[in-house]
Write a protein that holds these residues in place. Structure first.
Motif, PDB file in Angstrom:
ATOM      1  N   GLY A 168       0.781  -1.228   0.000  1.00 28.59           N
ATOM      2  CA  GLY A 168       0.000   0.000   0.000  1.00 28.59           C
ATOM      3  C   GLY A 168       0.812   1.277   0.000  1.00 28.59           C
ATOM      4  O   GLY A 168       0.264   2.358   0.192  1.00 28.59           O
ATOM      5  N   SER A 174      -3.309  -3.032  -3.377  1.00 29.98           N
ATOM      6  CA  SER A 174      -2.788  -3.703  -2.179  1.00 29.98           C
ATOM      7  C   SER A 174      -3.092  -5.201  -2.210  1.00 29.98           C
ATOM      8  O   SER A 174      -2.268  -6.020  -1.780  1.00 29.98           O
ATOM      9  CB  SER A 174      -3.394  -3.073  -0.921  1.00 29.98           C
ATOM     10  OG  SER A 174      -2.940  -1.747  -0.760  1.00 29.98           O
ATOM     11  N   PRO A 199      -6.522   1.815  -4.873  1.00 30.65           N
ATOM     12  CA  PRO A 199      -5.580   1.391  -3.828  1.00 30.65           C
ATOM     13  C   PRO A 199      -5.899   0.047  -3.203  1.00 30.65           C
ATOM     14  O   PRO A 199      -4.984  -0.724  -2.903  1.00 30.65           O
ATOM     15  CB  PRO A 199      -5.662   2.522  -2.799  1.00 30.65           C
ATOM     16  CG  PRO A 199      -6.999   3.152  -3.017  1.00 30.65           C
ATOM     17  CD  PRO A 199      -7.240   3.048  -4.490  1.00 30.65           C
TER      18      PRO A 199
END
Length: 470
Positions: free
Chosen positions: A358, A369, A365
Motif C-alpha cells: 500500500g 494492495s 488502492p
C-alpha cells in the motif's frame, strides 16, 4: 530465482485496507503458524477511520489554542487516540467498482459498462467516508480477521536480529511493552503521519494559529468568519476549499501551481491564485500576508491551510546497512521523498521477508494492495520464486532511470506499464503459485475504462450533489 523458506510467524503493521488484505491473503495460504496484525487505533479502517468524539475534541482544542497535539488524549482517559486524516463529508476518489476487494463488492448496484450516448451515468459511484469504513469492517468480519488483530497496539521498533525480525509493541491501554520475534513482517501503515510543507519563504515563521496542515482538518466550523488561503489543488485541497466557501469570508483563496488532476466543481466563492512566493505577518493585526508569484499581495489572511501532502516515514523500522558499517539505517531518505531499496514497490530487495503493501500510489488502492498481498503471501509460503537480490536491486535502479528519484517515484501512473499493467503483472506472478486464495483482480477493458474516466465521473457526481445538473 529462488524460494523463500521457513517463514512460519508473520507480523503485519497497520489495520487499514492494506493490512486487512495482507492478513486475508496470508491466512488463505494455510502455511503459517502465527499471523498477527497490530493496529494502534481502537478499530480497523486506517485512513478511513473517523471517530466523531475525537474529531470534536480536536476541533475544540484547535479553537481554544490552535493545538494540534498528536496523539489525542481525551479528558475521560483511555488509550491515546491516533486520528486519521479523515474529515466530515469526505468522499473517495475511487469508484466503488475500482475500490472493491475481489469477492467483496460494495452492496449498492453498479453500472454495468461504459455509458452509451444518451444514457445517464450512475449518480453515486463514489463511496462516502461512512460507507467505506463500514465496508472495511464488514470485510474483516466476513473473513474472521479479528481473531488475528491486536487493537490499541503500537509497533515501537522493528529490527533484523540473527536472521529474524524483532518487533517491540506497546499496549496503549496500559503502556506495557512486549518483544516478539517473527520470520517476516509486512508494513501496511501508509504515509499519513509525516506532513509535508512546501519550501515557501516565511512559512516556517507562521504561528500555529495561522497555519494548519490538512492532516488536522476535521470540520469546516473552524473557518467560520475567517479569511482562508488553501495551498494545493489535490483532492483534500479541493474538498477543504469547497467546505470553507459557505462559512468563511469571501473569497476563499486557493493557491495552485497547475490545473487540478482531481475532481473539482468551480465555485464563484473560491478564487484560484498563483503560487505563494513569500509569507509574512502584519505587525499590527498579526494576520498573514501572502505575496504571490505574479506580484499580487493578499492581506488579512486568518488561516493558511496547507493541503500539500505527505512524505514517507517509517520511524519504527531500521534495517542493516548495505555497507560494512554494521549499523542500521532507515528505509526512507531524510526528506522522505520515497521508500528506499524496494523491488516493484513491494519487497525489500536485500531483505525479502520485509514487505511494504500500500505504499505505491494508485487510483485503485484496495485492488493494488490486494495484488501485492497475493504475491507476498505466496512468496513467503514458498510457492513462487523471487528474483535474486542483485536483480531486485537493479529493478529499483531501472525505476529511478524511468521516472526519476523524486517524491512521485511510487506513483504507478508515471510508469509505462501504468497501474493496470502493474496489477496484472503481480496477478500473473501470484498465479504461478496456484489459484488457491486471492490473486487480485484482472484489469479488463471495463476496469481500465473506469480508471481512465474516474475524474470525469466524480465531477459529475459532485455536480449532481450540489444541484448543478440533474
Amino acid at each position: 530465482m529462488s524460494r523463500i523458506e521457513n517463514v512460519k510467524r508473520v507480523a503485519i503493521v497497520g489495520g487499514g485496507a492494506s493490512g486487512l488484505v495482507a492478513l486475508k491473503a496470508l491466512l488463505e495460504q494455510g502455511a503459517f503458524d502465527e499471523l498477527v496484525l497490530f493496529e494502534r487505533r481502537e478499530d480497523v479502517g486506517g485512513v478511513w477511520f473517523f471517530d466523531p468524539k475525537v474529531a470534536s475534541e480536536e476541533a475544540r482544542r484547535y479553537a481554544q489554542d490552535a493545538s494540534t497535539q498528536y496523539p489525542v488524549v481525551l479528558e475521560d482517559g483511555g488509550a491515546p487516540k491516533y486520528p486519521s486524516p479523515a474529515y466530515e463529508g469526505m468522499i473517495g476518489n475511487i469508484a466503488h467498482e475500482l475500490i472493491s476487494i475481489s469477492g467483496r463488492p460494495f452492496d449498492k448496484p453498479l453500472s454495468t459498462g461504459p455509458v452509451q450516448e444518451g444514457e445517464r451515468e450512475e449518480s453515486d459511484l463514489f463511496p462516502s467516508l461512512d460507507s467505506t469504513i463500514a465496508y472495511l469492517r464488514a470485510f474483516a468480519d466476513a473473513y474472521g480477521l479479528h481473531n488475528h488483530i491486536r487493537l490499541n497496539t503500537e509497533v515501537v521498533s522493528t529490527r533484523f536480529v540473527d536472521g529474524k525480525w524483532k518487533v517491540v509493541t506497546k499496549n496503549l491501554l496500559n503502556g506495557e511493552e512486549t518483544s516478539s520475534t517473527y520470520d517476516a513482517v509486512v508494513y501496511a501503515a501508509g504515509l499519513w503521519d509525516r506532513r509535508h510543507l512546501p519550501a515557501i519563504a516565511g512559512i516556517d515563521t507562521l504561528p500555529k494559529e495561522r497555519l494548519l496542515h490538512a492532516r488536522f482538518y476535521r470540520s469546516p466550523s473552524i473557518f467560520a468568519g475567517k479569511r482562508i488561503l488553501v495551498l494545493g489543488n489535490g483532492n483534500s485541497a479541493n474538498d477543504i476549499a469547497a467546505h470553507a466557501a459557505p462559512v468563511a469570508l469571501e473569497p476563499v483563496y486557493r493557491s495552485i501551481r497547475h490545473p487540478s488532476y482531481y475532481s473539482y466543481v468551480p465555485d464563484a466563492r473560491i478564487h484560484d491564485v498563483k503560487p505563494v512566493r513569500q509569507f509574512s505577518l502584519d505587525p499590527a493585526s498579526g494576520k498573514v500576508i501572502a505575496e504571490l508569484g505574479d506580484e499580487t499581495v493578499i492581506r488579512d489572511i486568518d488561516l493558511v491551510v496547507a493541503a500539500t501532502g505527505y512524505r514517507y516515514d517509517v520511524p519504527s523500522l531500521r534495517v542493516p546497512s548495505g555497507d560494512d558499517s554494521a549499523q542500521d539505517e532507515p528505509v526512507t531518505p531524510p526528506d522522505g521523498h520515497r521508500m528506499l531499496g524496494l523491488y516493484r514497490h513491494l519487497l525489500h530487495a536485500r531483505f525479502p521477508t520485509l514487505a511494504f503493501i500500500g505504499y505505491s500510489i494508485a487510483w485503485s488502492p484496495f485492488a493494488n494492495s490486494e495484488a501485492q498481498a497475493s504475491v507476498v503471501a505466496r512468496a513467503w509460503a514458498g510457492r513462487i520464486d523471487v528474483p535474486a537480490v542483485k536483480e531486485m536491486i537493479k529493478d529499483e535502479e531501472d525505476s529511478v532511470k524511468e521516472v526519476g528519484d523524486h517524491n512521485l517515484f511510487h506513483v504507478l501512473a508515471l510508469y509505462k506499464k501504468r497501474e493496470y499493467g502493474y496489477g496484472n503483472e503481480l496477478r500473473d506472478w501470484a498465479l504461478q503459485g496456484g489459484t488457491e486464495g486471492t490473486v487480485g483482480v484482472h484489469w479488463d477493458e471495463r476496469r481500465i475504462w473506469l480508471l481512465q474516466n474516474v475524474v470525469r465521473l466524480k465531477t459529475l457526481q459532485l455536480q449532481r450533489e450540489r444541484g448543478l445538473i440533474t
